[in-house]
Write a protein that holds these residues in place. Structure first.
Motif, short mmCIF file in Angstrom:
data_model
loop_
_atom_site.label_atom_id
_atom_site.label_comp_id
_atom_site.label_asym_id
_atom_site.label_seq_id
_atom_site.Cartn_x
_atom_site.Cartn_y
_atom_site.Cartn_z
N GLU A 103 0.85 -1.20 0.00
CA GLU A 103 0.00 0.00 0.00
C GLU A 103 0.87 1.24 0.00
O GLU A 103 1.82 1.36 0.78
N LEU A 104 0.53 2.16 -0.89
CA LEU A 104 1.32 3.36 -1.12
C LEU A 104 0.46 4.60 -0.87
O LEU A 104 -0.68 4.66 -1.34
N ARG A 105 1.01 5.57 -0.17
CA ARG A 105 0.37 6.89 -0.14
C ARG A 105 0.90 7.69 -1.33
O ARG A 105 2.12 7.75 -1.55
N VAL A 106 0.00 8.25 -2.07
CA VAL A 106 0.37 8.98 -3.28
C VAL A 106 0.73 10.40 -2.88
O VAL A 106 -0.07 11.10 -2.26
N GLU A 107 1.95 10.82 -3.18
CA GLU A 107 2.48 12.10 -2.70
C GLU A 107 2.38 13.22 -3.73
O GLU A 107 2.60 14.39 -3.40
N ALA A 108 2.08 12.87 -4.98
CA ALA A 108 1.93 13.88 -6.03
C ALA A 108 0.88 13.37 -7.00
O ALA A 108 0.81 12.16 -7.23
N ASP A 109 0.08 14.26 -7.54
CA ASP A 109 -0.89 13.83 -8.56
C ASP A 109 -0.13 13.06 -9.64
O ASP A 109 0.85 13.58 -10.20
N CYS A 110 -0.57 11.86 -9.92
CA CYS A 110 0.20 11.08 -10.86
C CYS A 110 -0.65 10.08 -11.63
O CYS A 110 -1.81 9.83 -11.31
N ILE A 111 -0.05 9.57 -12.69
CA ILE A 111 -0.59 8.45 -13.46
C ILE A 111 0.13 7.21 -12.98
O ILE A 111 1.37 7.17 -13.01
N VAL A 112 -0.63 6.22 -12.53
CA VAL A 112 -0.03 4.96 -12.08
C VAL A 112 -0.43 3.88 -13.08
O VAL A 112 -1.59 3.84 -13.52
#
Lengths: 204, 204
Positions: free
Chosen positions: A164-173
């Motif tokens: 599980e990852l906290r997303v730190e910047a608006d991104c495309i995964v």
């Protein structure tokens, strides 16, 4: 909080999503046997990907662990690893497979592969791929032995293990449930199977 | 054969050259203390670089040795390692330094760096850089300890140690005499110094 919806990464195929900073993404090894090639790009900047070589430099490690912040090629924080119920040692050093990975060892043209899966998954979001960064190979075991040799092993996960990852910047995964049925990348009988991810937390 | 001309990679700066298939390029650690970030691109295809992650996959090693063929991100042979008089263990896993490598640890803006050196070296050949591939860090010691941790050590070369490559495809080769004076990348007192390369063998 309601149970998050699971999004399928179909066996041997890819899936991408746009995720806002502050949300979490949980990547689930549903059957315990599947490797999931993982990429991320700063939203609007496909030339700024999650960079394995920068993460290795920052952490002075070839694998990453809970608490680690993963960065782009400009050191912009992209993820913080919040949980990893798998045995860890997620591979950071081996290229994504491409059609040529298979043809060069004698397989016929047209084998499914993670590079094509990345392109197709991004295309579903109307995003053109600029180049294929070196992937973060979740659940893949490519151990460095004696400081030099890479030993491929089948995944040692339990069904349902997740990162599980906290997303730190608006991104495309983007994810690919690796289609490899040649090397001991995927576990079980080596057949690719579905994996899943969930986006957790309300949109900001 | 006459003695080949030495081309200087100035201390802390970069230099690139167009080299035809069949020739050799010898990269020389003139004073024994300098790391040389090395990149290559298929001539006319800046989106097809020498790919460390593909070389690691092909050889199932994180370092390469005499006899190894080094490939592009499409598995096109680019170099064969013909000789290596250094202690080897050329690093393949750590990113090239950029201005942000230094600012993020508190150094003022404007520190020389290998990414800018690559761009400037290519610009001298009127070539625009598309992106910065993960470099092959000749003479750099970034050892993987216990299968996980990366330990930086100063180079252990003798003055004049070299790596010689047979060029397998027409390509652009670029070098940076790494400007790092922060980490134990460069040897001696840590000050960047000149390195050299030579292109050997007549043009085809």
């Amino acid at each position: 909080m309601s149970k998050p919806d699971l999004i399928t990464i179909p066996a041997g195929r890819g899936k991408a999503a746009r995720i806002e900073a502050g949300r979490h993404v949980r990547v689930i090894n549903t059957f315990g046997t599947q490797c999931v090639d993982t990429w991320a790009f700063i939203d609007g900047h496909m030339d700024e990907p999650l960079s394995m070589e920068h993460c290795r430099e920052v952490h002075q490690r070839i694998c990453f662990a809970v608490g680690d912040e993963l960065v782009s090629n400009h050191y912009q924080p992209m993820f913080t690893i919040m949980a990893d119920t798998s045995p860890g040692n997620q591979d950071s050093i081996v290229a994504a497979c491409s059609e040529a990975t298979y043809t060069r060892v004698g397989y016929p043209a047209g084998h499914g592969n993670c590079c094509d899966n990345l392109r197709a998954a991004l295309a579903e979001l109307d995003i053109a791929s600029v180049f294929t960064p070196s992937p973060w190979n979740l659940f893949m075991r490519a151990l460095v032995i004696d400081g030099l040799h890479i030993e491929y092993q089948r995944p040692t996960c339990q069904p349902g293990d997740y990162v599980e990852l906290r997303v730190e910047a608006d991104c495309i995964v983007a994810f690919s449930a690796c289609p490899d049925d040649v090397w001991p990348t995927n576990g079980g009988d080596g057949t690719p199977v579905d994996a899943h991810f969930a986006i957790i937390g309300g949109a900001p």
